[in-house]
Write a protein that holds these residues in place. Structure first.
Motif, PDB file in Angstrom:
ATOM      1  N   SER A 189      40.526  30.795  30.758  1.00 44.28           N
ATOM      2  CA  SER A 189      40.063  29.358  30.599  1.00 44.28           C
ATOM      3  C   SER A 189      40.525  28.949  29.222  1.00 44.28           C
ATOM      4  O   SER A 189      40.178  27.871  28.691  1.00 44.28           O
ATOM      5  CB  SER A 189      38.590  28.860  30.862  1.00 44.28           C
ATOM      6  N   GLY A 190      41.068  29.753  28.289  1.00 46.18           N
ATOM      7  CA  GLY A 190      41.150  29.497  26.919  1.00 46.18           C
ATOM      8  C   GLY A 190      40.260  29.569  26.062  1.00 46.18           C
ATOM      9  O   GLY A 190      40.154  28.601  25.201  1.00 46.18           O
ATOM     10  N   ALA A 191      38.871  29.820  26.215  1.00 50.97           N
ATOM     11  CA  ALA A 191      37.681  29.808  25.726  1.00 50.97           C
ATOM     12  C   ALA A 191      37.157  31.071  25.018  1.00 50.97           C
ATOM     13  O   ALA A 191      37.627  32.254  25.027  1.00 50.97           O
ATOM     14  CB  ALA A 191      36.846  29.338  26.707  1.00 50.97           C
ATOM     15  N   ARG A 224      36.724  28.058  34.126  1.00 51.53           N
ATOM     16  CA  ARG A 224      35.712  28.920  33.576  1.00 51.53           C
ATOM     17  C   ARG A 224      34.539  29.009  34.456  1.00 51.53           C
ATOM     18  O   ARG A 224      34.010  30.265  34.663  1.00 51.53           O
ATOM     19  CB  ARG A 224      35.323  28.455  32.109  1.00 51.53           C
ATOM     20  N   ALA A 277      37.211  25.821  22.570  1.00 55.69           N
ATOM     21  CA  ALA A 277      38.477  26.285  23.050  1.00 55.69           C
ATOM     22  C   ALA A 277      39.263  27.056  21.954  1.00 55.69           C
ATOM     23  O   ALA A 277      38.800  26.656  20.749  1.00 55.69           O
ATOM     24  CB  ALA A 277      39.280  24.877  23.133  1.00 55.69           C
ATOM     25  N   TRP A 306      39.474  20.598  32.650  1.00 46.41           N
ATOM     26  CA  TRP A 306      39.856  21.599  33.697  1.00 46.41           C
ATOM     27  C   TRP A 306      39.612  23.085  33.321  1.00 46.41           C
ATOM     28  O   TRP A 306      39.485  23.800  34.079  1.00 46.41           O
ATOM     29  CB  TRP A 306      41.441  21.292  33.803  1.00 46.41           C
ATOM     30  N   ARG A 307      39.752  23.243  32.100  1.00 45.26           N
ATOM     31  CA  ARG A 307      39.267  24.777  31.601  1.00 45.26           C
ATOM     32  C   ARG A 307      37.812  24.877  31.831  1.00 45.26           C
ATOM     33  O   ARG A 307      37.403  26.017  31.963  1.00 45.26           O
ATOM     34  CB  ARG A 307      39.475  24.661  29.955  1.00 45.26           C
ATOM     35  N   LEU A 337      36.283  22.358  25.333  1.00 47.25           N
ATOM     36  CA  LEU A 337      37.018  22.733  26.206  1.00 47.25           C
ATOM     37  C   LEU A 337      37.523  21.352  26.966  1.00 47.25           C
ATOM     38  O   LEU A 337      36.593  20.596  27.144  1.00 47.25           O
ATOM     39  CB  LEU A 337      36.312  23.773  27.444  1.00 47.25           C
TER      40      LEU A 337
END
Length: 156
Positions: free
Chosen positions: A149-151, A124, A109, A119-120, A116
């Motif tokens: 997904s903020g990854a 993704r 993340a 939900w992410r 992560l």
């Protein structure tokens, strides 16, 4: 400008052209607070491509060998399902797929560089299954599926 220079600028892309004009983008991952090289630096395109190739080959082998009974069309359908399930389960639990592990990569993340949230991982994986988001990158080299997904994929 001769032809070789024009072709070189086209092949190297807009980033290279802008940098040769004096624009400084910094290194990949600088905006995310990541180091330029070594552990926790943004994974290179080549390593990410190699990892997805290994994962897809594994999914095809499983789909063809175990699930399809030799039917090629069924093997392709099973392979995509196996690929997405493998990605969701392994990234969601240990942070890497078998291919990423073999090439020294991890999905983390961006906000805390930890694992992560479930939900992410789901977002993704679903976007990765569509494939188009993985083909659109930002200047840090993150695919659209990672951005949404903020990854970020980093070196281990």
């Amino acid at each position: 400008m001769d032809n070789r220079e024009a072709i070189g600028s086209w092949l190297s892309g807009p980033r290279s052209t802008a940098e040769s004009a004096g624009t400084d983008f910094g290194y990949r991952g600088e905006r995310l607070g990541l180091p330029e090289e070594g552990p926790r630096s943004v994974a290179s395109f080549g390593r990410r491509l190699g990892a997805i190739f290994i994962d897809w080959a594994l999914a095809v082998l499983i789909g063809f060998g175990l699930l399809s009974g030799g039917d090629m069309q069924a093997a392709n359908n099973w392979a995509l399902g196996v690929f997405l399930l493998m990605s969701m389960l392994t990234v969601g639990t240990v942070g890497f797929t078998p291919g990423k592990r073999m090439l020294g990569l991890r999905v983390v993340a961006v906000d805390g560089l930890g694992r992560l949230a479930p939900w992410r991982v789901l977002v993704r994986t679903l976007l990765l299954g569509v494939a188009v988001p993985a083909l659109i990158w930002d200047r840090d080299g993150r695919g659209l599926h990672d951005q949404l997904s903020g990854a970020v994929q980093v070196r281990v």
